[in-house]
Scaffold this active site. Structure first.
Site, PDB file in Angstrom:
ATOM      1  N   CYS A  35       0.826  -1.212   0.000  1.00 32.16           N
ATOM      2  CA  CYS A  35       0.000   0.000   0.000  1.00 32.16           C
ATOM      3  C   CYS A  35       0.859   1.261   0.000  1.00 32.16           C
ATOM      4  O   CYS A  35       0.355   2.344  -0.264  1.00 32.16           O
ATOM      5  CB  CYS A  35      -0.946   0.004   1.191  1.00 32.16           C
ATOM      6  N   CYS A  60      -2.978   5.350   5.645  1.00 32.29           N
ATOM      7  CA  CYS A  60      -4.435   5.333   5.662  1.00 32.29           C
ATOM      8  C   CYS A  60      -4.973   5.636   7.071  1.00 32.29           C
ATOM      9  O   CYS A  60      -4.218   5.659   8.048  1.00 32.29           O
ATOM     10  CB  CYS A  60      -4.931   3.972   5.208  1.00 32.29           C
ATOM     11  N   CYS A 104      -2.530  -2.780   8.688  1.00 31.96           N
ATOM     12  CA  CYS A 104      -2.244  -1.421   9.164  1.00 31.96           C
ATOM     13  C   CYS A 104      -1.788  -1.477  10.631  1.00 31.96           C
ATOM     14  O   CYS A 104      -0.889  -0.736  11.041  1.00 31.96           O
ATOM     15  CB  CYS A 104      -3.476  -0.546   9.026  1.00 31.96           C
TER      16      CYS A 104
HETATM   17 FE1  FES Z   1      -1.648   0.078   4.267  1.00 28.02          FE
HETATM   18 FE2  FES Z   1      -3.455   0.906   5.958  1.00 28.02          FE
HETATM   19  S1  FES Z   1      -3.746   0.492   3.850  1.00 28.02           S
HETATM   20  S2  FES Z   1      -1.334   0.708   6.303  1.00 28.02           S
END
Ligand code: FES
Length: 141
Positions: A35, A60, A104
């Site tokens: 991400c 995020c 996350c």
């Molecule tokens: Fe990667 Fe939250 S989407 S840390």
């Protein structure tokens, strides 16, 4: 139906312990390749206790909420206790995260671990390498 708990939203909107510590005793920075999110943790350590902790998270909402909750959970605690903090405990303290957002919370666990390792390394303190696995642990999602 709301995807995120009230606690996640609260820690996302009003994150605790955001910022930088000048002259920190330990710094840990980790990222997730998929991400692209990055989390950095700063520690001030006094007599083996986390006297202060701050974070900067480029990521995020769940990553910000996880950083905020994780820093609250380790503040004022001995390093030995902070090392036992798991991403699951962070997610539980937030009243849960959606399954595909569990990674996350993994960032928070790993960033804290990296900051503690940095402190140990800088101060020549011996530690058990089992506490600091080379590749972190597997993603939960
Ligand atoms: Fe990667 Fe939250 S989407 S840390």
């Amino acid at each position: 139906m709301s995807l995120y708990s009230e606690k996640v939203m609260d820690h996302f909107r009003n994150p605790r312990n955001v910022g930088v510590i000048e002259n920190p005793d330990g710094v840990g920075e980790v990222g997730n390749m998929k991400c692209g999110d990055i989390m950095k943790i700063y520690l001030k350590i006094e007599d083996g206790i986390i006297a202060d902790v701050k974070f900067e998270t480029f990521g995020c909402g769940s990553a910000i909420a996880s950083s905020s909750m994780a820093t609250e959970l380790i503040k004022g605690k001995p390093l030995s206790e902070a090392l036992t903090l798991t991403n699951k405990a962070v997610a539980e303290a937030l009243d849960g995260l959606p399954a595909y957002k569990m990674h996350c919370s993994v960032l928070a666990e790993e960033a804290i671990r990296a900051a503690i390792k940095d402190y140990y390394d800088k101060n020549g303190i011996a530690y058990d390498s089992k506490d600091f696995p080379e590749h972190g642990h597997e993603e939960e999602a």
